[in-house]
Design a protein around this motif. Structure first.
Motif, PDB file in Angstrom:
ATOM      1  N   PHE A  13       0.874  -1.095  -0.114  1.00 30.38           N
ATOM      2  CA  PHE A  13      -0.047  -0.171   0.012  1.00 30.38           C
ATOM      3  C   PHE A  13       0.867   1.473   0.088  1.00 30.38           C
ATOM      4  O   PHE A  13       0.685   2.329  -0.765  1.00 30.38           O
ATOM      5  CB  PHE A  13      -0.826   0.201   1.194  1.00 30.38           C
ATOM      6  N   HIS A  14       1.694   1.191   0.835  1.00 32.75           N
ATOM      7  CA  HIS A  14       2.782   2.293   0.859  1.00 32.75           C
ATOM      8  C   HIS A  14       3.484   2.673  -0.380  1.00 32.75           C
ATOM      9  O   HIS A  14       3.611   3.733  -0.999  1.00 32.75           O
ATOM     10  CB  HIS A  14       3.780   2.149   1.982  1.00 32.75           C
ATOM     11  N   ALA A  15       4.069   1.587  -0.983  1.00 37.91           N
ATOM     12  CA  ALA A  15       4.685   1.579  -2.313  1.00 37.91           C
ATOM     13  C   ALA A  15       3.726   2.287  -3.485  1.00 37.91           C
ATOM     14  O   ALA A  15       4.275   2.998  -4.113  1.00 37.91           O
ATOM     15  CB  ALA A  15       5.216   0.634  -2.528  1.00 37.91           C
ATOM     16  N   SER A  16       2.518   1.817  -3.351  1.00 31.08           N
ATOM     17  CA  SER A  16       1.579   2.191  -4.438  1.00 31.08           C
ATOM     18  C   SER A  16       1.219   3.702  -4.163  1.00 31.08           C
ATOM     19  O   SER A  16       1.019   4.443  -5.123  1.00 31.08           O
ATOM     20  CB  SER A  16       0.274   1.343  -4.506  1.00 31.08           C
ATOM     21  N   ALA A  17       1.216   4.250  -2.871  1.00 33.60           N
ATOM     22  CA  ALA A  17       0.729   5.629  -2.709  1.00 33.60           C
ATOM     23  C   ALA A  17       2.063   6.485  -3.177  1.00 33.60           C
ATOM     24  O   ALA A  17       1.693   7.683  -3.347  1.00 33.60           O
ATOM     25  CB  ALA A  17       0.604   5.612  -1.152  1.00 33.60           C
ATOM     26  N   MET A  18       3.176   5.964  -3.125  1.00 32.01           N
ATOM     27  CA  MET A  18       4.347   6.850  -3.710  1.00 32.01           C
ATOM     28  C   MET A  18       4.555   6.857  -5.127  1.00 32.01           C
ATOM     29  O   MET A  18       5.276   7.598  -5.756  1.00 32.01           O
ATOM     30  CB  MET A  18       5.735   6.184  -3.108  1.00 32.01           C
ATOM     31  N   LEU A  19       3.803   6.110  -5.877  1.00 30.58           N
ATOM     32  CA  LEU A  19       3.846   6.318  -7.302  1.00 30.58           C
ATOM     33  C   LEU A  19       3.452   7.585  -7.891  1.00 30.58           C
ATOM     34  O   LEU A  19       2.401   8.111  -7.409  1.00 30.58           O
ATOM     35  CB  LEU A  19       2.851   5.284  -8.012  1.00 30.58           C
ATOM     36  N   PRO A  20       4.135   8.138  -8.859  1.00 31.08           N
ATOM     37  CA  PRO A  20       3.887   9.439  -9.330  1.00 31.08           C
ATOM     38  C   PRO A  20       2.531   9.284  -9.946  1.00 31.08           C
ATOM     39  O   PRO A  20       2.177   8.449 -10.679  1.00 31.08           O
ATOM     40  CB  PRO A  20       4.825   9.949 -10.135  1.00 31.08           C
ATOM     41  N   ALA A  21       1.680  10.460  -9.687  1.00 32.95           N
ATOM     42  CA  ALA A  21       0.559  10.532 -10.509  1.00 32.95           C
ATOM     43  C   ALA A  21       0.549  10.781 -12.026  1.00 32.95           C
ATOM     44  O   ALA A  21       1.894  11.119 -12.274  1.00 32.95           O
ATOM     45  CB  ALA A  21      -0.441  11.744  -9.695  1.00 32.95           C
ATOM     46  N   GLY A  22      -0.637  10.523 -12.608  1.00 33.98           N
ATOM     47  CA  GLY A  22      -0.288  10.605 -14.059  1.00 33.98           C
ATOM     48  C   GLY A  22       0.178  12.034 -14.593  1.00 33.98           C
ATOM     49  O   GLY A  22      -0.292  13.005 -13.766  1.00 33.98           O
ATOM     50  N   ARG A  23       1.014  12.114 -15.479  1.00 30.68           N
ATOM     51  CA  ARG A  23       1.342  13.376 -15.982  1.00 30.68           C
ATOM     52  C   ARG A  23       0.628  13.804 -17.372  1.00 30.68           C
ATOM     53  O   ARG A  23       0.668  13.035 -18.120  1.00 30.68           O
ATOM     54  CB  ARG A  23       2.823  13.426 -16.271  1.00 30.68           C
ATOM     55  N   TRP A  24       0.500  15.033 -17.545  1.00 28.74           N
ATOM     56  CA  TRP A  24       0.011  15.390 -18.815  1.00 28.74           C
ATOM     57  C   TRP A  24       0.883  15.263 -19.878  1.00 28.74           C
ATOM     58  O   TRP A  24       2.189  15.659 -19.833  1.00 28.74           O
ATOM     59  CB  TRP A  24      -0.529  16.892 -18.751  1.00 28.74           C
ATOM     60  N   SER A  25       0.426  14.654 -20.801  1.00 27.88           N
ATOM     61  CA  SER A  25       1.246  14.457 -22.053  1.00 27.88           C
ATOM     62  C   SER A  25       0.479  15.057 -23.268  1.00 27.88           C
ATOM     63  O   SER A  25      -0.753  14.900 -23.529  1.00 27.88           O
ATOM     64  CB  SER A  25       1.273  12.935 -22.374  1.00 27.88           C
ATOM     65  N   PRO A  26       1.419  15.800 -24.287  1.00 32.01           N
ATOM     66  CA  PRO A  26       0.736  16.341 -25.330  1.00 32.01           C
ATOM     67  C   PRO A  26       0.058  15.485 -26.308  1.00 32.01           C
ATOM     68  O   PRO A  26       0.520  14.172 -26.521  1.00 32.01           O
ATOM     69  CB  PRO A  26       1.768  17.258 -26.061  1.00 32.01           C
ATOM     70  N   ILE A  27      -1.189  15.638 -26.910  1.00 31.56           N
ATOM     71  CA  ILE A  27      -1.693  15.189 -27.909  1.00 31.56           C
ATOM     72  C   ILE A  27      -1.342  15.723 -29.133  1.00 31.56           C
ATOM     73  O   ILE A  27      -1.329  16.733 -29.617  1.00 31.56           O
ATOM     74  CB  ILE A  27      -3.378  15.416 -27.809  1.00 31.56           C
ATOM     75  N   SER A  28      -0.605  14.638 -29.737  1.00 35.07           N
ATOM     76  CA  SER A  28       0.104  14.723 -31.174  1.00 35.07           C
ATOM     77  C   SER A  28      -0.752  15.373 -32.063  1.00 35.07           C
ATOM     78  O   SER A  28      -0.357  16.125 -33.093  1.00 35.07           O
ATOM     79  CB  SER A  28       1.221  14.079 -31.392  1.00 35.07           C
ATOM     80  N   ASN A  29      -1.926  14.313 -32.411  1.00 35.89           N
ATOM     81  CA  ASN A  29      -2.963  14.747 -33.360  1.00 35.89           C
ATOM     82  C   ASN A  29      -4.220  15.196 -32.710  1.00 35.89           C
ATOM     83  O   ASN A  29      -4.847  14.501 -32.661  1.00 35.89           O
ATOM     84  CB  ASN A  29      -2.974  13.545 -34.340  1.00 35.89           C
TER      85      ASN A  29
END
Length: 113
Positions: A13-29
């Protein structure tokens, strides 16, 4: 449950809580048919909620990120009928999509200043 099992459970649980949140990625098309569908949905949903009469013109730019589905942050060009034919204004729309449920929710829609 023994103490080792509890320790491993808490550690996971602790390890999963430390995962970085999703980051915004540019939409290429931004002309991809699905991205355009999301943009049209955002304008249509805003129209129903606000009783406005905005008309979708195009997706100008956008970003996406994975978060128990996909969040789309799009800049959409719309015509409000006030500025005259052919004139458009830009709005930022955030849509949360759960493709496996065939579900989209408009979470934000505001003018770009």
């Amino acid at each position: 449950m023994n103490s080792r099992a509890i320790f491993l459970l808490l550690l996971s649980f602790h390890a999963s809580a430390m995962l970085p949140a999703g980051r915004w990625s540019p939409i290429s098309n931004v002309n991809d048919p699905h991205v355009v569908e999301v943009g049209k949905f955002a304008v249509s949903e805003y129209d129903m909620e606000s009783k406005s009469e905005l008309k979708f013109v195009a997706v100008v730019s956008g970003e996406s990120k994975v978060v128990a589905g996909t969040n789309y942050r799009l800049i959409v060009a719309v015509n409000d009928g006030v500025a005259g034919p052919g004139a458009s204004k830009n709005y930022e729309a955030i849509v949360w999509e759960k493709q496996w449920l065939k579900s989209m929710n408009l979470t934000s829609f505001k003018p770009v200043v």
